[in-house]
Enzyme design. Structure first.
Site, mmCIF file in Angstrom:
data_model
loop_
_atom_site.group_PDB
_atom_site.id
_atom_site.type_symbol
_atom_site.label_atom_id
_atom_site.label_comp_id
_atom_site.label_asym_id
_atom_site.label_seq_id
_atom_site.Cartn_x
_atom_site.Cartn_y
_atom_site.Cartn_z
ATOM 1 N N ASP A 73 1.647 -6.585 14.595
ATOM 2 C CA ASP A 73 2.620 -5.758 13.560
ATOM 3 C C ASP A 73 3.840 -4.924 14.241
ATOM 4 O O ASP A 73 4.793 -4.790 13.780
ATOM 5 C CB ASP A 73 1.884 -4.396 13.101
ATOM 6 N N TYR A 76 10.079 0.204 8.909
ATOM 7 C CA TYR A 76 8.674 -0.049 9.091
ATOM 8 C C TYR A 76 8.175 0.882 10.330
ATOM 9 O O TYR A 76 6.978 1.217 10.331
ATOM 10 C CB TYR A 76 8.841 -1.540 9.795
ATOM 11 N N HIS A 91 5.312 -9.771 11.036
ATOM 12 C CA HIS A 91 6.160 -9.584 9.696
ATOM 13 C C HIS A 91 7.798 -9.834 10.192
ATOM 14 O O HIS A 91 8.215 -9.315 11.171
ATOM 15 C CB HIS A 91 5.992 -8.316 9.318
ATOM 16 N N HIS A 113 -1.471 -0.874 15.728
ATOM 17 C CA HIS A 113 -1.484 0.423 14.940
ATOM 18 C C HIS A 113 -3.001 0.864 14.390
ATOM 19 O O HIS A 113 -3.394 1.513 13.887
ATOM 20 C CB HIS A 113 -0.706 0.691 13.928
ATOM 21 N N ASP A 121 -3.558 -8.259 5.695
ATOM 22 C CA ASP A 121 -2.617 -9.147 5.482
ATOM 23 C C ASP A 121 -2.258 -10.114 6.516
ATOM 24 O O ASP A 121 -1.804 -11.286 6.496
ATOM 25 C CB ASP A 121 -1.163 -8.519 5.392
ATOM 26 N N HIS A 159 0.910 -0.977 -0.009
ATOM 27 C CA HIS A 159 0.131 0.088 0.141
ATOM 28 C C HIS A 159 0.932 1.227 -0.031
ATOM 29 O O HIS A 159 0.582 2.101 0.902
ATOM 30 C CB HIS A 159 -1.185 0.140 1.136
ATOM 31 N N HIS A 200 -4.885 -8.894 14.848
ATOM 32 C CA HIS A 200 -5.243 -7.863 14.326
ATOM 33 C C HIS A 200 -6.092 -7.996 12.846
ATOM 34 O O HIS A 200 -5.704 -9.154 12.251
ATOM 35 C CB HIS A 200 -3.675 -7.181 13.668
ATOM 36 N N GLU A 247 -6.301 -6.229 10.035
ATOM 37 C CA GLU A 247 -5.945 -5.795 8.614
ATOM 38 C C GLU A 247 -5.607 -7.144 7.773
ATOM 39 O O GLU A 247 -5.345 -8.074 8.423
ATOM 40 C CB GLU A 247 -4.759 -5.005 8.989
HETATM 41 FE FE1 FEO Z 1 -1.425 -3.588 10.173
HETATM 42 FE FE2 FEO Z 1 0.493 -6.130 8.801
HETATM 43 O O1 FEO Z 1 -1.043 -5.072 9.186
#
Ligand code: FEO
Length: 394
Positions: free
Chosen positions: A164, A191, A224, A145, A82, A24, A78, A80
């Site tokens: 994250d 990051y 990640h 976040h 991903d 993104h 989370h 999101e």
């Molecule tokens: Fe906030 Fe890795 O997604």
């Protein structure tokens, strides 16, 4: 990626996304990974999933260890996509009736993403889930976040599943900090600068809260990149330093240019900064991605922005960057504006106003040059660089 054993009966069953280069708008030159974690006990639990297109790989990885139907609980730290994109496939495979633990906001967010009537079990901050010989404590980390974000802490093993936080966009065969060493830190810094900077005050509060709880960490497992097992304190200390936004004697000169005039000004300003012993570099907005520039801004004291005047306004890439930086709320910076123009010359004031709106202290009225800078104009740019350099060193 095969499952990676983290500790006895605990595995990373996530995947590497080797080819993603644009997350993104954030450049991921070395790809990324979506980590997901399987814990085997009397009750088997899966923590987080992966992007939708990697669902088969995730299910294959789980199947190498256990029949997915034997998973008793799923935890979503989370929402999101991903980390949640594979949930529909996973829940179908695991059993739609199985409890899905998440924060209260997590339940709302997952419902709005997937419109499924899963067996949601929203949890409170500090609530515990017994797996048998192990216990998971849920820690609410609202706005770190997203509003739904939470951590899961495996008490007996002292392993933190941190969503994250503490992550890095990095795909590699090395899965732990001791296998990659210092080379991971620029990825962790990028990051932080692009995903977490605006939440710096919350991060400092969270670290204080965790310190008060006297939580210890043998391993920190973000969603990640690599997992921190050799020195989890290293990434926590880095987060504290970055959250405090302690700046170095460093300046970033960010600009775009039409006929190289603003570029010549940028280079002369950098020369002046350099004469004062300041680490400085010009960053052309069509040569560097905004996420790489923001990484440099993180520990710079001065942010100097230049734009030609185009159609009575800013060059579009400059507007883009200023909008992006404003959202990330950098603190403790000084700044100045510069740029070339033909006839109207609004750009310098427009930049100055934007920097002021970010609480960046403007230390010079700004430098405008009509059409092409001559030697005298370039000398004025060098002097501006020196002035900024002196302001940096105080
Ligand atoms: Fe906030 Fe890795 O997604």
């Amino acid at each position: 990626m095969k499952p990676v054993k983290i500790a006895k009966d605990i595995y990373d069953v996530g995947v590497n996304d080797w080819n993603i280069r644009d997350f993104h708008g954030y450049t991921t030159d070395l790809g990324t990974s979506y980590n997901a974690f399987l814990i085997l006990d009397k009750k088997t639990v899966l923590i987080d999933t992966v992007k939708a297109e990697f669902a088969d790989q995730l299910i294959d990885n789980i199947s190498k260890i256990i029949d997915p139907k034997k998973i008793d609980y799923v935890i979503s730290n989370h929402t999101e996509m991903d980390h949640s994109g594979s949930l529909p496939r996973v829940m179908h495979k695991v059993g739609e009736e199985k409890p899905l633990f998440c924060s209260k906001m997590g339940q709302k967010n997952l419902s709005r993403h997937f419109r499924q009537k899963w067996n949601y079990r929203p949890v409170e901050n500090g609530e515990e889930l017994t797996l048998g010989s192990r216990t998971i404590t849920f820690l609410e980390t609202r706005m770190l976040h997203w509003p739904d974000s939470m951590f899961s802490y495996l008490k007996e093993d002292k392993i933190l599943f941190s969503s994250d936080a503490f992550g890095q966009h990095y795909a590699g065969m090395e899965k732990f900090d001791d296998l990659i060493g210092e080379a991971i830190m620029p990825h962790a810094k990028k990051y932080f600068a692009n995903i977490l900077l605006l939440y710096s005050p919350l991060i400092l509060k969270l670290v204080e809260h965790v310190t008060n709880l006297k939580l210890e960490f043998n391993i920190i497992c973000p969603d990640h990149g690599i997992l921190w097992r050799k020195d989890p304190g290293k990434i926590i200390n880095a987060y504290v330093k970055w959250s405090r936004q302690e700046a170095k004697n460093k300046a970033v000169v960010i600009y775009d240019t039409m006929w190289h005039s603003t570029e010549k000004m940028a280079e002369a300003i950098v020369a002046g900064l350099s004469e004062q012993g300041i680490e400085a570099r010009p960053m052309h907005l069509r040569k560097y991605n905004r996420s790489d520039i923001m990484t440099e801004v993180l520990d710079a004291k001065a942010v100097i922005v230049g734009s030609p005047t185009l159609n009575n306004g800013l060059f579009p890439t400059v507007s883009d960057f200023l909008t992006y930086m404003k959202g990330l709320k950098p603190k403790n910076k000084i700044g100045a504006a510069f740029g070339s123009y033909g006839w109207s010359g609004e750009s310098v004031n427009l930049i100055k106003n934007e920097l002021e709106s970010m609480n960046i202290e403007i230390i010079d009225p700004g430098l405008k040059v009509q059409y092409v800078p001559d030697d005298q104009s370039l000398e004025a740019c060098v002097e501006l660089g020196k002035k900024i350099g002196k302001a940096i060193t105080g």
